[in-house]
Every structure is written in structure tokens, then in C-alpha cells.
Design a protein around this motif. Structure first.
Motif, PDB file in Angstrom:
ATOM      1  N   LEU A 180       0.700  -1.209   0.096  1.00  0.00           N
ATOM      2  CA  LEU A 180      -0.017   0.016  -0.080  1.00  0.00           C
ATOM      3  C   LEU A 180       0.993   1.121  -0.011  1.00  0.00           C
ATOM      4  O   LEU A 180       1.650   1.600   0.953  1.00  0.00           O
ATOM      5  CB  LEU A 180      -0.996   0.093   1.232  1.00  0.00           C
ATOM      6  N   ALA A 181       0.799   1.939  -1.095  1.00  0.00           N
ATOM      7  CA  ALA A 181       1.762   3.170  -1.347  1.00  0.00           C
ATOM      8  C   ALA A 181       1.130   4.004  -2.199  1.00  0.00           C
ATOM      9  O   ALA A 181       0.390   3.865  -3.234  1.00  0.00           O
ATOM     10  CB  ALA A 181       3.102   2.670  -1.670  1.00  0.00           C
ATOM     11  N   GLY A 182       1.358   5.464  -1.997  1.00  0.00           N
ATOM     12  CA  GLY A 182       0.667   6.465  -2.583  1.00  0.00           C
ATOM     13  C   GLY A 182      -0.758   6.276  -3.016  1.00  0.00           C
ATOM     14  O   GLY A 182      -1.564   6.203  -1.730  1.00  0.00           O
ATOM     15  N   ASN A 183      -1.254   6.335  -4.024  1.00  0.00           N
ATOM     16  CA  ASN A 183      -2.753   6.156  -4.203  1.00  0.00           C
ATOM     17  C   ASN A 183      -3.083   4.782  -4.931  1.00  0.00           C
ATOM     18  O   ASN A 183      -3.979   4.620  -5.616  1.00  0.00           O
ATOM     19  CB  ASN A 183      -3.314   7.216  -5.139  1.00  0.00           C
ATOM     20  N   GLN A 184      -2.088   3.819  -4.546  1.00  0.00           N
ATOM     21  CA  GLN A 184      -2.495   2.328  -5.096  1.00  0.00           C
ATOM     22  C   GLN A 184      -2.236   1.241  -4.186  1.00  0.00           C
ATOM     23  O   GLN A 184      -1.534   1.739  -3.084  1.00  0.00           O
ATOM     24  CB  GLN A 184      -1.673   2.232  -6.394  1.00  0.00           C
TER      25      GLN A 184
END
Length: 824
Positions: free
Chosen positions: A734-738
Motif C-alpha cells: 500500500l503506497a501512494g494512491n495504489q
């Protein structure tokens, strides 16, 4: 039997079991009973407990059979075979042993069949077979199985009470063993088997403190039925019932039950009268019940009648409630039964006035006189001059040449220099007397303020029992309502001591006209404000419970957030409160600086009550109905109000604070929508901050490009059928917007398949199956075009993933809101 069923069950062919779902329901309806019999033979075989293949085949076949029975509505046709298989499970162990927490094979069979059978609780032929077996399950199996069985038995009580009544003993014993859900069944079976329940009334009453709120209501309903039909059976339980009067949600129902018991066994309530008087003082709306109990106890003897009359007469003179007619009836019953408590000819007293206050005073003097006479007869005291006066003298009007003196506490004492002519009240005079006394009781502080503003004009005394101080109709009365013993008398707070007013000061000093008019205008304004406050029931309630509310809110705000905004909307199922929560800190990485966390609740009344208490806890003075913030809440309440429901000020004054169970229900709803993933209470800030504002160190790391919020292995569900357990382990990041996940188990493997967080609509915990134990590990991610079912290693990791995903989604939405605001 259908060929495919024969192959799957005859050869225990697990590979073909899934194909059963491709068959039409009508094609296999005729062979369902035969298939159930064969399943029973398999499940009763010696190696079934250790044969995983057979257990899987049976589980799939039962699921297909119960589905076909429901779809074809053929439960009556196959009920014998179905109940036979169900009952065979009772011959085996249904409780997991040792540390092995998974359900036993026969528990799984019983669980799968239970709903199929008992959902047909309105079908008599099925219930005749099923109820005796269902009751046996109450004492067997694990907690979850017993709970499900109890739910369906409760439904069966709606349509087949007679069948359940035969098993009242077993049901009652199950309740006493901890299966409190079945309490709802007992009121239904009680009229048919009262003696069975009477044997266990003591133990059932003792359960009250262990029960949930809804379970307490079922038990109270049972006790009310016992009190109405066999009240003597409850007389031994009176002390226990009185001990539960501290529970706000039970007070009214328990008092109603005690009223019924008092009619049959008044002696059982004698020792409880002091506690009941305290309850009546705390909850004036329930004084009617308390008075009826005193009326019943007073019938026991003349001594009890006198004691109870003292209390009832004190209530009759209190203008703060609306039970005067009922009190008068109770008093009349006792005085008719024991005329000597009033010295005889008590009936004439009720004809002297139409004022309850005047009658209360007359009765009080008669009671005091009769008590003095009895003491004199016993040689306990010497005759008193006041004891020989006629009772009608209490209604006489004192002459205008009396001497007045303001005493400590604001009471004006009237002392006679010479005997004044005596006469009876007229009806008009009694009405004036009652009006003056009500003003004194309700506006004592205002009247004292008027005394300080100007001198008392002794020549302006009305020839009534009190003294009017000014044209503003501010009145002192010469005596308080009927005096009685200290345990029955509500102690009034002392007013400021006035020692600078001499008896002749009014005649000696006359202020100039301008000062007098200004003082009069000021007093009139204060009089109007004070009268408005007196009429404001909400103000009185909040004033009397101010400290309790502050203590309650001090703890409550740490558990329940206060909405920033509340909007009431109509829906098909009633009114809904649309609540909005935001972060007050609004730091750089705040999740809710430009947006809000929204929640729909079907308990608008409870939220409005909490908001009112929170406002009061922040105010140094009691709120009243004229305050703008209160009017806004009252307006919200009006939009939710149903026909016949309490008005805002009535509902807000029923209880000082909400019940603990009500707060727990709000907390559960907030947990369901994952509120606590996104917000946490900050002791430093004294409020609820978003995850990023509460954890600024995490915000810095997460917002670095490519820095993951969380990563690790999760299992993804591969098959749409829930009963087939096929999970694929993948590595998620789970990183950024993804939310990225790979086909393999390692983070080094390629073939990323991202889930765009801006397309995520919601994240929810997968509903726990009835056979699962502990907290759920699986959760679902809903996007605009697909649903992902994921499962973590354990409950702790599941909670971490859920919180991080919800935080990331909120962060993406907040970023979009900021960009939209900047663009505009």
C-alpha cells in the motif's frame, strides 16, 4: 435418486460435488429425502470423524439440498428426513475439546440444517417435529450453536406457543445457565405454565444486573405479567426489585410492578418506603406510582396510615407536579378507612376549598393535632395552646395590624400582637392563597431581590395569609407548605440573610419617584425572566443535574465524538441523522481539512441528547429553551418527532444522561464504519484528531514518494462460493494512491495489478460465519467495478491492514478535495 447425487454420495466423489449446483432444483426435488437418509448413514459411520473427504462431500450436499428445499418450498415433504438427520447429531460430541477451536463435524451439520428447519416456524407440521429436538440442542453444542437455536426458538414462540410451553422447564433452565436470549420466550409461555416459572422467580430476578438492555426489558415484561396475574408470588422479590431502581431505564417499569404487588401484599413494601420517596424526589414524573404504593401500605394499620398520610399530604401541597387529583383520592381512601387520624369528621375538610395547597395545609394541621393528642393521652407531652385551635383557623386571614419580620432563608414570619378576627376561606380567597404560595416556592430569590430594592410598606398588606411587597405581585407567604418529618421534606437552599430591614423601615423611608420607577422596571424585567425560567422545565433539569452532566461528558467525549454538523433526513424506514465529523487541528497532512467523515445513524434522538449534554458541559450556567443553540437542537428534534412521541424538553428531562448500553450501541456503529481507524482522541488537544494529525511522524514518512504505508502477505479469495475455501497467497504493498499486489508470494516478483484507491468505494469486514470463532480476519474492498476479498494472517494484522487502507483512501480523497478547491 438422481444419478449425480448417487455418484457423489455413493462414491464420496468430492470432484463432482460442485456440479450439483448446476442441476435444476425441480430435477432433484423428488430425491432429497433419500439423499438425506444416505447422508445420515455417512455421518453415522465410524470413520466419519477422521475422514476429511467424507466431511467435505456431506457439507456440500447438505448445502445443495437445503437450497433446493427453500427454492421449491418443499420443507413439509422432506421435514421427516431433515429432522432425522438433525436429531442424529445429538448422539455425537458437539463441543470442541481442548485447544481445538474448530467446530466438530456434527456441529457443522446441525448448524447448516438449523436455519432450513426453523425458518419455517409458521408451519405447524414442521414445528411439531422440530421443537422437541431444538430444545434438546439448548443444552448441547457450542455457544454459537445454542445462540442460533435460541434465535429461531424465539421466532417459533410467535406462532407455536403451545408447543414451546411443554418445554418451559428446559427453556427456563437454559436461561439460568446463561442463555439470556431465551428471556423473550418466557412471557409467551408464562400464561400456559405459570407454576414452572414461579419456581425460578428468585433466580430470574437476580439475573437483572447481568443482562443487556433489551434482555432486561423481556425480564421486566415477564415480571409485570406475574404482578398482574399472581402478585403474591413477587412479594419475596420486592427488595431485589427496589435495588434495581437505580437503573434509569428500569425505574418506571419496576415501579409499575411494585404498585401491583402492593395491592396484594402491602406489608412487603413497608421497609422500602424511604427508598421509594427518594426515587419520587429524583423523578417527579413517577410520583404517581410512589403515591399509590404509599396508599396501599397505609391500609395496613392506623399507624401506617398516619405515616403515609404525612408524605401524601406533603406532595399534595407541592405545585411542581400534576398528580394532585390522584393524591387526593389516595388520601381520601386512607382517611375514610381510619377517620381517627384526622380527629374525626375529616370529610368536611375537602369542602373548605378548591385549592390543593389550602387542603394540604388543613390536613397537615389535623395530622399534627391528632398526633399531639395521642402523645398527650400517653403522657408524653403537655397540652399546647395551638393544638386546641380549630382546623379551619389554618384557612383564616390574619389582620393587618400584625408584625412582619424577614427571617433567614427568606421566610416572612407573621406574629400576632392581638387575636385577629377569624373567618373561613372563600373559594376566590383560596385560589389567591395558592397562587401566592406558588410564587413563593418558585421565585424566592427574585422576591428577595425586590426586598433589597425597596422598603416594605406595611400599610399595603393584603388581608390574606401573605404579604404583597409591590405592584409587581411578588408575594411572600407566611408559612411554607405543610411541615413534616425531615426524611419526607425537601430542604430548600437558604437565601441570603437580610438583617438590615427593621419592622418599621417601610414607613420611615420612601424613595423618590424616579428611583422607584427604575427599580420597578428592573424588577418587572427580572420577574419576567425568572418566570420564564421557572416555566422552562429543561432549565430546571439541567440546573439540578449540572455536576452529573459534567462528570458524564468528561468520560463520554473520550469514547464518542461530538458531530460537527447534524442534518435530519427522511427515509423509507424513518428519520436518519446525517452526521459530519472533521479534524479540528487541520495540520498540513490532515485527512479532513477540506472534507468530513460522514455517518448516517438511525438513532437521531440519542445523538441530539448527547449534543445537548456536550453544550451544557461547556457552559458555566444552565441552558434554557430560549438559548439559540438549544433552539437549533429542538428544531432538529421536531423533524424526527413521531406522532405521540415526547416533545424536545420532555424527552431531554426524562433522564439526566443516556444509559451505558445506548452509548455502547453508538460506539459499535462507529466501529462498523471504521471511524476509529481514521480518528483518535487526543488528550493533549482535548478532542478527536484524524490519524495523520495524531501521528505526524507517520505522515512525514508516508507522504514521501514511494514510501509504503504497509506491506505484506494477504490471501485473496478465488472462488465466489463461500463454502469452498480456495485462497491464493499474494504480496501486497500500500503506497501512494495504489494498493499493489503481485501474482506470487514475493515482493520481488513482477506482474503488478494495482487497485486505484480513488476508485475504492468502501472497505468492510466480511461477516463472520456462524461456525467461525474469534475476530474476523477477512475483509472486502469494493471498487466501482470489482470486489476483492482478502484475509490476513490473524486478527491483529487484519486490523492493521483495514486501518491503513482506510487512512490511505481518506488521504487520496482529501488530496482531490484540496486540488478541486485550489482549481476553483
Amino acid at each position: 435418486m438422481h444419478q449425480l447425487f448417487s455418484q457423489v454420495l455413493g462414491q464420496r466423489d468430492l470432484s463432482r460435488a460442485g456440479d450439483l449446483f448446476s442441476l435444476e432444483d425441480a430435477a432433484i426435488e423428488d430425491c432429497l429425502s433419500e439423499a438425506l437418509d444416505q447422508i445420515k448413514s455417512i455421518s453415522c459411520s465410524q470413520d466419519y470423524l477422521t475422514n476429511d473427504n467424507d466431511q467435505a462431500v456431506v457439507e456440500i450436499c447438505i448445502t445443495r439440498i437445503t437450497t433446493a428445499i427453500r427454492e421449491t418450498n418443499s420443507i413439509e415433504r422432506h421435514s421427516t428426513a431433515l429432522v432425522g438427520l438433525w436429531e442424529s447429531c445429538l448422539e455425537y460430541n458437539l463441543t470442541p475439546q481442548g485447544d481445538y477451536t474448530e467446530d466438530t463435524p456434527h456441529t457443522k451439520i446441525a448448524s447448516d440444517i438449523t436455519s432450513c428447519i426453523l425458518q419455517n416456524y409458521s408451519c405447524p407440521s414442521v414445528m411439531v417435529l422440530a421443537v422437541p429436538v431444538a430444545v434438546r440442542f439448548l443444552h448441547r453444542g457450542n455457544r454459537e450453536l445454542r445462540r442460533n437455536m435460541s434465535s429461531y426458538i424465539s421466532l417459533a414462540a410467535i406462532a407455536e406457543v403451545n408447543l414451546l410451553a411443554e418445554h418451559t422447564e428446559d427453556i427456563t433452565l437454559s436461561v439460568l445457565a446463561g442463555n439470556h436470549m431465551l428471556l423473550r420466550v418466557l412471557p409467551s409461555v408464562y400464561p400456559r405454565q405459570p407454576d414452572v416459572i414461579h419456581c425460578h422467580l428468585g433466580k430470574l430476578t437476580g439475573l437483572m444486573s447481568q443482562l443487556e438492555c433489551i434482555e432486561q426489558q423481556h425480564l421486566i415484561k415477564l415480571l409485570q405479567m406475574v404482578a398482574e396475574q399472581h402478585p403474591l408470588m413477587l412479594s419475596p422479590q420486592v427488595p431485589a426489585l427496589v435495588s434495581y431502581l437505580s437503573n434509569q431505564s428500569l425505574i418506571e417499569a419496576i415501579l409499575g410492578t411494585l404498585v401491583d404487588v402492593s395491592q396484594a401484599s402491602p406489608s412487603s413494601l413497608v421497609s422500602c418506603l424511604p427508598k421509594l420517596r427518594t426515587v419520587g424526589q429524583q423523578w417527579p414524573a413517577l410520583l404517581g406510582h410512589v403515591a399509590k404504593i404509599h396508599g396501599a401500605v397505609g391500609i395496613i394499620s392506623e399507624a401506617h396510615a398516619h405515616s403515609c398520610l404525612v408524605y401524601l399530604v406533603s406532595l399534595l401541597g407541592n405545585p411542581e407536579h400534576t398528580f394532585h387529583h390522584m393524591l387526593l383520592l389516595e388520601i381520601k381512601v386512607l382517611t375514610d378507612r381510619y377517620p381517627s387520624v384526622l380527629g374525626g369528621s375529616g370529610k368536611d375538610l375537602y369542602r373548605l376549598s378548591n385549592s390543593f395547597t389550602a387542603i394540604s395545609r388543613l390536613l397537615g394541621k389535623r395530622l399534627e393535632g391528632s398526633a399531639t393528642a395521642r402523645r398527650r393521652e400517653n403522657g408524653q407531652c403537655s397540652p399546647s395552646p395551638t393544638a386546641s385551635r380549630q382546623d379551619e383557623e389554618g384557612a383564616a386571614v390574619e389582620g393587618s395590624d400584625q408584625r412582619k419580620q424577614v427571617k433567614d432563608g427568606g421566610e416572612v414570619e407573621v406574629q400576632d400582637d392581638s387575636p385577629a378576627p377569624q373567618r373561613r376561606y372563600s373559594l376566590n380567597q383560596a385560589a389567591k392563597e395558592e397562587q401566592r404560595e406558588m410564587r413563593f416556592n418558585r421565585s424566592k430569590s427574585l422576591a428577595l431581590h425586590a426586598v433589597r430594592l425597596r422598603s416594605i410598606n406595611s400599610d399595603g398588606v393584603d388581608d390574606g395569609d401573605g404579604v404583597e411587597l409591590s405592584p409587581d405581585n411578588i408575594t411572600f407567604t407566611s408559612t411554607l407548605p405543610c411541615q413534616h418529618s425531615s426524611e419526607d421534606q425537601e430542604v430548600m437552599p437558604p437565601a441570603r440573610k437580610l438583617t438590615d430591614i427593621a419592622p418599621t423601615s417601610a414607613a420611615a423611608s420612601v424613595p423618590d419617584c424616579g428611583v422607584k420607577e427604575a427599580a420597578r422596571a428592573c424588577t418587572e424585567q427580572k420577574n419576567k425572566e425568572e418566570e420564564a425560567r421557572v416555566a422552562d422545565r429543561l432549565f430546571i433539569h439541567l440546573r439540578d443535574n449540572l455536576e452529573m452532566i459534567r462528570e458524564f461528558c468528561k468520560d463520554m467525549v473520550r469514547q464518542i465524538p461530538i458531530p460537527e454538523q447534524c442534518v435530519i433526513e427522511e427515509s423509507n424506514r424513518g428519520c436518519v441523522a446525517k452526521l459530519s465529523f472533521s479534524c479540528p487541528l487541520k495540520a498540513h497532512y490532515c485527512l479532513y481539512a477540506k472534507s468530513s467523515f460522514n455517518l448516517s445513524s438511525r438513532r437521531p434522538h440519542l445523538w441530539i441528547h448527547i449534543m445537548l449534554l456536550h453544550l451544557q458541559s461547556k457552559s458555566n450556567i444552565p441552558l434554557c429553551l430560549s438559548d439559540e443553540c438549544v433552539q437549533k437542537l429542538a428544531s432538529l428534534w421536531g423533524k424526527t418527532q413521531l406522532k405521540g412521541a415526547h416533545s424536545f424538553h420532555m424527552a431531554m428531562t426524562q433522564h439526566a444522561t443516556p444509559h451505558r448500553k445506548e452509548l455502547d450501541s453508538l460506539q459499535m456503529q462507529l466501529e462498523e464504519v471504521r471511524f476509529f481507524d481514521l480518528f483518535g482522541y487526543s488528550e493533549e488537544e482535548g478532542g478527536w484528531l484524524c490519524f495523520m494529525c495524531n501521528n505526524p511522524e507517520k505522515a512525514t514518512g508516508v507522504n514521501q514518494e514511494g514510501q509504503p504505508l504497509i506491506e505484506g502477505k494477504l490471501k485473496e479469495k478465488q472462488v465466489r462460493w463461500r463454502f469452498i475455501k480456495r485462497w491464493k497467497t499474494r504480496y501486497f504493498t500500500l503506497a501512494g494512491n495504489q494498493l499493489l499486489f503481485r501474482r506470487g508470494k514475493s515482493k520481488d516478483e513482477l506482474d503488478d495489478i494495482p487497485i486505484e484507491l480513488n476508485k475504492v468505494q468502501s472497505v468492510k469486514v466480511v461477516a463472520k460465519k456462524r461456525r467461525d470463532r474469534g475476530l474476523p480476519r477477512a475483509f472486502e474492498i469494493f471498487t466501482d467495478n470489482k470486489t476483492y476479498v482478502l484475509k490476513a494472517q490473524d486478527e491483529k494484522h487484519a486490523e492493521e491492514w483495514l486501518q491503513c487502507i482506510n487512512v490511505a483512501v481518506a488521504q487520496v480523497r482529501e488530496r482531490e478535495n484540496r486540488e478541486a478547491t485550489t482549481y476553483l
